[in-house]
Design a protein around this motif. Structure first.
Motif, PDB file in Angstrom:
ATOM      1  N   SER A 140       0.809  -1.312   0.145  1.00  0.00           N
ATOM      2  CA  SER A 140      -0.037   0.135  -0.077  1.00  0.00           C
ATOM      3  C   SER A 140       1.005   1.309   0.006  1.00  0.00           C
ATOM      4  O   SER A 140       2.124   1.296   0.284  1.00  0.00           O
ATOM      5  N   ILE A 141       0.211   2.097  -0.521  1.00  0.00           N
ATOM      6  CA  ILE A 141       1.086   3.552  -0.171  1.00  0.00           C
ATOM      7  C   ILE A 141       1.279   3.749   1.385  1.00  0.00           C
ATOM      8  O   ILE A 141       2.274   4.412   1.779  1.00  0.00           O
ATOM      9  N   ALA A 142       0.450   3.096   1.904  1.00  0.00           N
ATOM     10  CA  ALA A 142       0.586   3.314   3.624  1.00  0.00           C
ATOM     11  C   ALA A 142       1.853   2.485   4.069  1.00  0.00           C
ATOM     12  O   ALA A 142       2.365   2.694   5.163  1.00  0.00           O
ATOM     13  N   TYR A 147       0.739   7.973   7.867  1.00  0.00           N
ATOM     14  CA  TYR A 147      -0.396   9.152   8.013  1.00  0.00           C
ATOM     15  C   TYR A 147      -1.012   9.094   9.343  1.00  0.00           C
ATOM     16  O   TYR A 147      -1.083   8.039   9.965  1.00  0.00           O
ATOM     17  N   TYR A 153      -2.048   0.248  11.040  1.00  0.00           N
ATOM     18  CA  TYR A 153      -2.225  -0.312   9.455  1.00  0.00           C
ATOM     19  C   TYR A 153      -1.054  -0.141   8.667  1.00  0.00           C
ATOM     20  O   TYR A 153      -0.625  -0.734   7.956  1.00  0.00           O
ATOM     21  N   PHE A 190     -12.991  -1.693   1.508  1.00  0.00           N
ATOM     22  CA  PHE A 190     -11.805  -1.292   2.452  1.00  0.00           C
ATOM     23  C   PHE A 190     -12.634  -0.393   3.653  1.00  0.00           C
ATOM     24  O   PHE A 190     -12.178  -0.712   4.771  1.00  0.00           O
ATOM     25  N   ARG A 194     -12.903  -0.660   7.425  1.00  0.00           N
ATOM     26  CA  ARG A 194     -12.015   0.365   8.490  1.00  0.00           C
ATOM     27  C   ARG A 194     -13.051   1.103   9.180  1.00  0.00           C
ATOM     28  O   ARG A 194     -12.758   1.065  10.604  1.00  0.00           O
ATOM     29  N   GLN A 243      -4.012  11.814  -5.879  1.00  0.00           N
ATOM     30  CA  GLN A 243      -3.529  11.736  -4.589  1.00  0.00           C
ATOM     31  C   GLN A 243      -1.929  11.559  -4.665  1.00  0.00           C
ATOM     32  O   GLN A 243      -1.271  10.750  -5.412  1.00  0.00           O
ATOM     33  N   GLY A 246      -0.187   9.103   1.408  1.00  0.00           N
ATOM     34  CA  GLY A 246      -1.504   8.590   2.107  1.00  0.00           C
ATOM     35  C   GLY A 246      -2.225   9.503   2.373  1.00  0.00           C
ATOM     36  O   GLY A 246      -3.491   9.353   2.525  1.00  0.00           O
TER      37      GLY A 246
HETATM   38  C1  8X3 Z   1      -5.111   1.715   1.879  1.00  0.00           C
HETATM   39  C2  8X3 Z   1      -4.620   2.977   1.381  1.00  0.00           C
HETATM   40  O1  8X3 Z   1      -4.160   5.393   2.051  1.00  0.00           O
HETATM   41  O2  8X3 Z   1      -6.106   4.488   3.199  1.00  0.00           O
HETATM   42  O3  8X3 Z   1      -3.910   0.937   2.115  1.00  0.00           O
HETATM   43  O4  8X3 Z   1      -4.118   3.702   3.625  1.00  0.00           O
HETATM   44  S1  8X3 Z   1      -4.725   4.316   2.690  1.00  0.00           S
END
Ligand code: 8X3
Ligand code: NDP
Length: 252
Positions: A140-142, A147, A153, A190, A194, A243, A246
Motif C-alpha cells: 500500500s501507499i501506507a 499518515y 495499519y 476497504f 475500516r 493523490q 497516504g
Molecule cells: C489503503 C490506502 O491510504 O487508506 O492501503 O492507507 S490508505
C-alpha cells in the motif's frame, strides 16, 4: 494444465478483480476468503464468463492450521501454483495510538502480516522445489509513508514491504519472482471495513476526486505476471492522479 493462480481475499475488491482478470487471461484460479457464499458466486461468474477452471477454498488467513488444511485439500496438480497473490488484508479503525482499540490492532497485524506469512509458508515450498513461481504481495501507499491515526495499519504495510524484499532475497536462487504492488485509494469494501460498517463515513472517503477502481490494480498484476521470465517488476506504486501521499488528496 494451464497456469494456476491462487488469490487470497477474492470475495471482494482487488482480489475479486484480480481473479476475474487472471481467469480471463486463461489462468486456472484458486479463490479464497472467509465468505463461502461470495466464493460460490465468483466461482459461478468465472465459469460462465471464461474458459477457465476455478476452485475455491474457504479459510481464515489468521489461522495457520486452517491455511494448511485448506491447501491440503487441493488436487496434487493444483498445488503447483504459478502465481500467488497475497491480497487478503484490512484496515480497522483510524485512531491515534493512545486511544486505538487493541483488538483492531490484533486483527490488522494477524491478517496483514501473519496471514500473508502463513499462506506464503504453505504455498512457496512447492515453488522452490519446482524452481518456478511468482509471488505478488499487495502492499500500500501506507507502506511507503505513515499518515496520522493510521500508524498500526501503516506498520503492517511497511512489514509487507520488508517481507517482499526479504522473500525476494530468499527466493533468488530458485528463480521465483516477487512483486509488491502498492495501491493508493481504491474504492472497494476497504473503508466500510475500516469504519466498521459505517457506510456514510466510508463513502465520504471517495468524494471529490477520482479514486482508483479494483480493475486498475488487477491490470497492474496482469502487467507484472505477463513479463518475460527474466523480468521481475519488483515494486509498483499505483496512485490516483489526485493523490500524492497516504493523506494528501486534491479534492474538488
Ligand atoms: C489503503 C490506502 O491510504 O487508506 O492501503 O492507507 S490508505
Ligand atoms: P476489501 O475489503 O474489498 O477486500 C478484502 C479481502 O480480504 C476480502 O476478500 C476479505 O474476504 C479478505 N480478508 C480479510 N480478512 C481476511 C481473513 N482473516 N482471512 C481471509 N481473508 C480475509 O478490500 P480491498 O480489496 O481494498 O483490499 C485488498 C488488499 O488491498 C488489502 O491487503 C488492503 O490492505 C490493500 N489495499 C487496499 C487499498 C484500498 O484503498 N482499497 C489501497 C492499498 C492497499 P472475507 O471477508 O470473505 O474473508
Amino acid at each position: 494444465m494451464k497456469k494456476i493462480a491462487l488469490i487470497t481475499g477474492a470475495t471482494s475488491g482487488l482480489g475479486k478483480a484480480i481473479a476475474l482478470t487472471l481467469a480471463k487471461e486463461g489462468y486456472y484460479v484458486i479463490i479464497t476468503g472467509r465468505r463461502k457464499g461470495k466464493l460460490e458466486e465468483l466461482e459461478q461468474e468465472i465459469e460462465i464468463k471464461y474458459e477457465s477452471k476455478v476452485l475455491s477454498l474457504c479459510f481464515d488467513v489468521r489461522d495457520y492450521s486452517q491455511v494448511e488444511k485448506a491447501f491440503a485439500t487441493l488436487p496434487e496438480d493444483w498445488k503447483k501454483i504459478d502465481v500467488l497473490v497475497n491480497n487478503a488484508g484490512l484496515a480497522v479503525g483510524l485512531d491515534p495510538i493512545f486511544s486505538g482499540e487493541v483488538d483492531d490492532w490484533e486483527r490488522m497485524i494477524d491478517t496483514n502480516i501473519k496471514g500473508l506469512l502463513y499462506v506464503t509458508r504453505t504455498v512457496s515450498p512447492i515453488m522452490v522445489e519446482r524452481k518456478s513461481g511468482h509471488i505478488i504481495n499487495i502492499g500500500s501507499i501506507a507502506g511507503k509513508g505513515v499518515y496520522p491515526n493510521g500508524a498500526v495499519y501503516c506498520a503492517t504495510k511497511y512489514a509487507v514491504d520488508a517481507l517482499s524484499q526479504g522473500m525476494r532475497m530468499d527466493m533468488l536462487p530458485y528463480g521465483i519472482r516477487v512483486t509488491q504492488i502498492c495501491p493508493g485509494a481504491v474504492e472497494t469494501e476497504f473503508s466500510l471495513v475500516r469504519f466498521k460498517g459505517d457506510k456514510k463515513r466510508a463513502d465520504q472517503v471517495y468524494v471529490g476526486f477520482e479514486n482508483l477502481v479494483a480493475e486498475d490494480i488487477a491490470n497492474a498484476v496482469l502487467f507484472a505476471v505477463s513479463q518475460p521470465k527474466h523480468v521481475d517488476i519488483q515494486d509498483m506504486l499505483v496512485m490516483p492522479t489526485a493523490q500524492a501521499s497516504g493523506s494528501l488528496f486534491h479534492k474538488e
